[in-house]
Design a protein around this motif. Structure first.
Motif, PDB file in Angstrom:
ATOM      1  N   TRP A  63      48.093  26.109  42.431  1.00 24.26           N
ATOM      2  CA  TRP A  63      46.949  26.389  41.556  1.00 24.26           C
ATOM      3  C   TRP A  63      46.763  25.267  40.537  1.00 24.26           C
ATOM      4  CZ3 TRP A  63      43.624  30.597  41.910  1.00 24.26           C
ATOM      5  CH2 TRP A  63      42.698  30.741  40.880  1.00 24.26           C
ATOM      6  N   LEU A  76      42.386  39.618  44.865  1.00 24.95           N
ATOM      7  CA  LEU A  76      43.071  38.417  44.375  1.00 24.95           C
ATOM      8  C   LEU A  76      43.502  37.551  45.553  1.00 24.95           C
ATOM      9  CD1 LEU A  76      45.485  38.184  41.421  1.00 24.95           C
ATOM     10  CD2 LEU A  76      45.954  36.934  43.476  1.00 24.95           C
ATOM     11  N   CYS A  89      32.797  40.348  36.467  1.00 26.30           N
ATOM     12  CA  CYS A  89      34.010  39.505  36.430  1.00 26.30           C
ATOM     13  C   CYS A  89      34.445  39.214  35.005  1.00 26.30           C
ATOM     14  CB  CYS A  89      33.746  38.157  37.100  1.00 26.30           C
ATOM     15  SG  CYS A  89      33.542  38.238  38.867  1.00 26.30           S
ATOM     16  N   TRP A  91      40.410  31.455  33.576  1.00 25.61           N
ATOM     17  CA  TRP A  91      40.330  31.019  34.995  1.00 25.61           C
ATOM     18  C   TRP A  91      41.692  30.824  35.643  1.00 25.61           C
ATOM     19  CZ3 TRP A  91      41.991  26.222  37.000  1.00 25.61           C
ATOM     20  CH2 TRP A  91      42.501  25.324  36.030  1.00 25.61           C
ATOM     21  N   TYR A 132      44.607  40.909  35.048  1.00 25.80           N
ATOM     22  CA  TYR A 132      43.307  41.587  34.978  1.00 25.80           C
ATOM     23  C   TYR A 132      43.561  43.055  34.683  1.00 25.80           C
ATOM     24  CZ  TYR A 132      38.621  42.961  36.887  1.00 25.80           C
ATOM     25  OH  TYR A 132      37.342  43.443  37.076  1.00 25.80           O
ATOM     26  N   GLY A 165      37.585  33.060  38.882  1.00 32.06           N
ATOM     27  CA  GLY A 165      37.798  33.078  40.328  1.00 32.06           C
ATOM     28  C   GLY A 165      37.411  34.391  40.984  1.00 32.06           C
ATOM     29  N   GLN A 166      37.301  35.455  40.190  1.00 31.79           N
ATOM     30  CA  GLN A 166      36.967  36.758  40.773  1.00 31.79           C
ATOM     31  C   GLN A 166      35.594  36.753  41.450  1.00 31.79           C
ATOM     32  OE1 GLN A 166      37.431  39.144  37.222  1.00 31.79           O
ATOM     33  NE2 GLN A 166      39.508  39.757  37.806  1.00 31.79           N
ATOM     34  N   VAL A 216      40.698  35.495  46.843  1.00 31.72           N
ATOM     35  CA  VAL A 216      40.465  34.313  46.001  1.00 31.72           C
ATOM     36  C   VAL A 216      41.437  33.198  46.395  1.00 31.72           C
ATOM     37  CG1 VAL A 216      40.522  33.396  43.653  1.00 31.72           C
ATOM     38  CG2 VAL A 216      39.634  35.699  44.064  1.00 31.72           C
ATOM     39  N   ASP A 246      45.794  34.689  34.536  1.00 34.56           N
ATOM     40  CA  ASP A 246      44.681  35.521  34.037  1.00 34.56           C
ATOM     41  C   ASP A 246      44.229  36.485  35.137  1.00 34.56           C
ATOM     42  OD1 ASP A 246      43.408  32.575  32.423  1.00 34.56           O
ATOM     43  OD2 ASP A 246      44.457  34.261  31.485  1.00 34.56           O
ATOM     44  N   LEU A 247      44.153  35.952  36.365  1.00 33.24           N
ATOM     45  CA  LEU A 247      43.767  36.812  37.505  1.00 33.24           C
ATOM     46  C   LEU A 247      44.781  37.944  37.683  1.00 33.24           C
ATOM     47  CD1 LEU A 247      42.695  34.152  40.184  1.00 33.24           C
ATOM     48  CD2 LEU A 247      41.201  35.875  39.160  1.00 33.24           C
ATOM     49  N   ILE A 285      37.510  37.079  34.960  1.00 32.40           N
ATOM     50  CA  ILE A 285      38.212  35.811  35.229  1.00 32.40           C
ATOM     51  C   ILE A 285      37.423  35.066  36.301  1.00 32.40           C
ATOM     52  CG2 ILE A 285      40.370  34.770  36.027  1.00 32.40           C
ATOM     53  CD1 ILE A 285      40.532  38.281  34.794  1.00 32.40           C
ATOM     54  N   LEU A 304      45.616  31.452  37.183  1.00 32.07           N
ATOM     55  CA  LEU A 304      46.192  32.430  38.101  1.00 32.07           C
ATOM     56  C   LEU A 304      46.805  33.598  37.323  1.00 32.07           C
ATOM     57  CD1 LEU A 304      46.999  33.443  40.859  1.00 32.07           C
ATOM     58  CD2 LEU A 304      48.880  31.774  40.897  1.00 32.07           C
TER      59      LEU A 304
END
Ligand code: HDL
Ligand code: ZN
Length: 423
Positions: A118, A95, A356, A39, A47, A360-361, A98, A43-44, A358, A41
Motif C-alpha cells: 500500500w 475491503l 464513503c 485514504w 471504518y 478507496g471505498q 479495494v 483508515d479502511l 475513506i 489502509l
C-alpha cells in the motif's frame, strides 16, 4: 445498434460500467482538507462498520479498544474479521475488493505485507487510480461549518480548489442541537440568542446564506432522527419553516433530509453506535405538499419505510428519492430497493450514493452497486424488448447517464459537469 435478447446483456453491463458517476453524498474530502482526507489502509480497516462487526467477537472493554492506536485497532480488526473468520460481510468483502482492484496481493493474509504494498502509493496517485477504477467523476462532500477543522479551511478560501469535489452544507447542529448551535453562532459573530426571535431567525438565515455562497453548496443536508415529525410545535419545524426552506428558496438549492437514525444507542461504540429506526413518511409528505416549489432529496434508513417513500415520490415531483443508505447499502437491500424503485418510478430516481468515509471505498461501494443495478436494468430491458420495443445502445446510454448523475444535476438545476477530456 438495435438490441435483442441475445446482445442485450453484454450491452447493458458494458454501458453501466462505463457510465461516469456523480456520487452525491459522501464523507470524503479533497486534499485541501488535509487530515480530514482519509485514504490509508489502516483508515479502511478502522471504518466504523468494521469496528461494530469486530466487537461482536471481542470481550474487550470498549474503552480498551479506543485506547489502542489506529494501527493496533487495524491489527485487531484484521485478525478478527479476516484471519479468524472469513471476511464475507458487505464491509469486509468490500475491503478485499479495494485491495484486489488496486493490484495488491489479496492471497496473502499478511497485513504487514499488504501495508508495504500500500505504501508504494501517494495520496494523489491513489486518488487518481481510485477515481479511474471506480468510474466516479464527481464527489459531493458533507461539509459542516460547525466543525472547527473544516471551517478553518473554508475561511482561508481553500475549500474549493479540486474541481472533482463539490460541497453540501450540513446543518444537523442547527436542527438537532440548538442549545449548542446558538452558542457557537454567537462565538462566530452572529447576533443570535436561545429565544426564537425575528433577529435570531434573520441571523441564522444570514449564516446559512454566507456559507452556501462560500462553499458553493449544491444542497442543504441534514440527518434526522427517526422520531422526526413534521409539522410539530417544536424547534425543528420552526427552523425548517422559518429558516431552512426560505434560504433554500432564495438560493435555489434543494433540501436533503436523511431520516431514521437513532444516534448512540450504544455509546461505547462511539461513531459505530448508531442504529436505524422506523420513521414517519408523512413528515416528508407534509414538506413536499407545503412547499411544492422546493426540491427535496430524501433517503430513509429503515427498510420498512422504503416502499412507502417510493410510492410517495409518485405523488410529488419535488421529491427525489436517493441511495440505499448505511445499513441498506448491502446486496440484498440494494437489489430489493432498486427493483421496486424502477418498477414504480422508472428512471426518475437516484439509485445510489456511496456514503464513503475513506477514499478507496469508492472502488467497492460502486462496483458492488453497479453490478446489482445492471442486473435489475437488464431484467427490465429484457421485458421491454420482449414486447417488440426497439431498444438501442443510445437509449441505454441515456438512461444510465440519468441514473448515475444526470438526474441529480438536473434536480439541483445545474448542467452535468462536462467530462474532463481523458489526459
Ligand atoms: O449521517 C450520515 O450522513 C450518515 O451517513 C453517517 O455519517 C453514518 O455514520 C455513515 O457513515 N453511514 O454510512
Ligand atoms: Zn452520510
Amino acid at each position: 445498434v438495435f438490441l435483442n435478447q441475445e446482445n442485450l446483456q453484454e450491452a447493458v453491463l458494458r454501458i453501466v460500467n462505463e457510465t461516469p458517476i456523480t456520487d452525491m453524498h459522501t464523507h470524503l474530502y479533497s486534499a485541501d482538507f488535509q487530515d480530514l482526507m482519509l485514504w490509508e489502509l489502516d483508515d479502511l480497516l478502522t471504518y466504523h462498520y468494521l469496528i461494530s462487526e469486530t466487537f461482536r467477537w471481542l470481550d474487550m472493554p470498549y474503552e480498551q479498544f479506543w485506547q489502542l492506536t489506529k494501527r493496533e485497532q487495524a491489527n485487531l480488526i484484521w485478525q478478527t474479521l479476516f484471519v479468524e473468520h472469513s471476511p464475507i460481510s458487505e464491509a469486509a468483502s468490500g475491503l478485499l475488493t479495494v485491495l484486489q482492484r488496486l493490484g495488491l496481493d489479496t492471497s496473502s493474509r499478511d497485513l504487514e505485507a499488504l501495508r508495504a504494498q500500500w505504501a508504494k502509493q501517494t495520496m494523489h496517485t491513489h486518488m487518481d487510480q481510485v477515481m479511474q477504477t471506480s468510474g466516479v467523476k464527481d464527489i459531493v462532500m458533507t461539509n459542516d461549518p460547525f466543525d472547527a477543522v473544516e471551517r478553518k479551511v473554508w475561511l482561508e478560501g481553500k475549500g474549493n480548489t479540486d474541481s472533482r469535489f463539490y460541497a453540501a452544507l450540513r446543518v444537523d447542529t442547527l436542527l438537532n442541537d440548538w442549545p449548542l448551535a446558538h452558542v457557537e453562532l454567537a462565538k462566530l459573530g452572529y447576533k443570535v440568542a436561545a429565544a426564537w426571535t425575528e433577529d435570531t431567525k434573520a441571523e441564522v438565515r444570514r449564516f446559512l446564506k454566507e456559507w452556501i455562497v462560500r462553499m458553493d453548496a449544491l444542497y442543504l443536508a441534514v440527518s434526522m432522527p427517526g422520531d422526526f415529525v413534521y409539522p410539530a410545535e417544536d424547534h425543528r419545524s420552526r427552523m425548517i419553516d422559518e429558516v431552512m426552506v426560505p434560504v433554500c428558496q432564495e438560493t435555489g438549492i434543494p433540501f436533503a433530509l436523511m431520516i431514521g437514525v437513532r444516534r448512540r444507542v450504544n455509546p461505547g461504540l462511539q461513531l459505530a453506535g448508531d442504529m436505524s429506526m422506523n420513521s414517519d413518511v408523512s413528515a416528508v409528505e407534509a414538506l413536499c405538499r407545503n412547499y411544492p416549489e422546493q426540491k427535496f432529496l430524501i433517503t430513509m434508513l429503515a427498510r420498512e419505510n422504503q416502499h412507502e417513500l417510493t410510492v410517495l415520490a409518485r405523488k410529488f415531483r419535488n421529491l427525489m428519492v436517493f441511495g440505499c443508505w448505511w445499513f441498506l447499502h448491502i446486496e440484498s437491500m440494494v437489489e430489493e430497493m432498486t427493483k421496486f424503485r424502477i418498477e414504480l418510478l422508472g428512471l426518475s430516481v437516484i439509485p445510489q450514493h456511496s456514503d464513503c468515509r475513506i477514499f478507496g471505498q469508492l472502488v467497492y461501494k460502486w462496483e458492488h452497486s453497479r453490478n446489482i443495478i445492471a442486473a435489475v436494468l437488464l431484467q427490465k430491458y429484457k421485458r421491454v424488448a420482449a414486447t417488440g420495443w426497439s431498444l438501442t445502445e443510445a437509449d441505454i446510454r441515456r438512461d444510465c447517464h440519468d441514473l448515475f448523475g444526470g438526474n441529480f444535476w438536473r434536480f439541483i438545476g445545474r448542467p452535468t459537469p462536462a467530462l474532463t477530456p481523458a489526459l
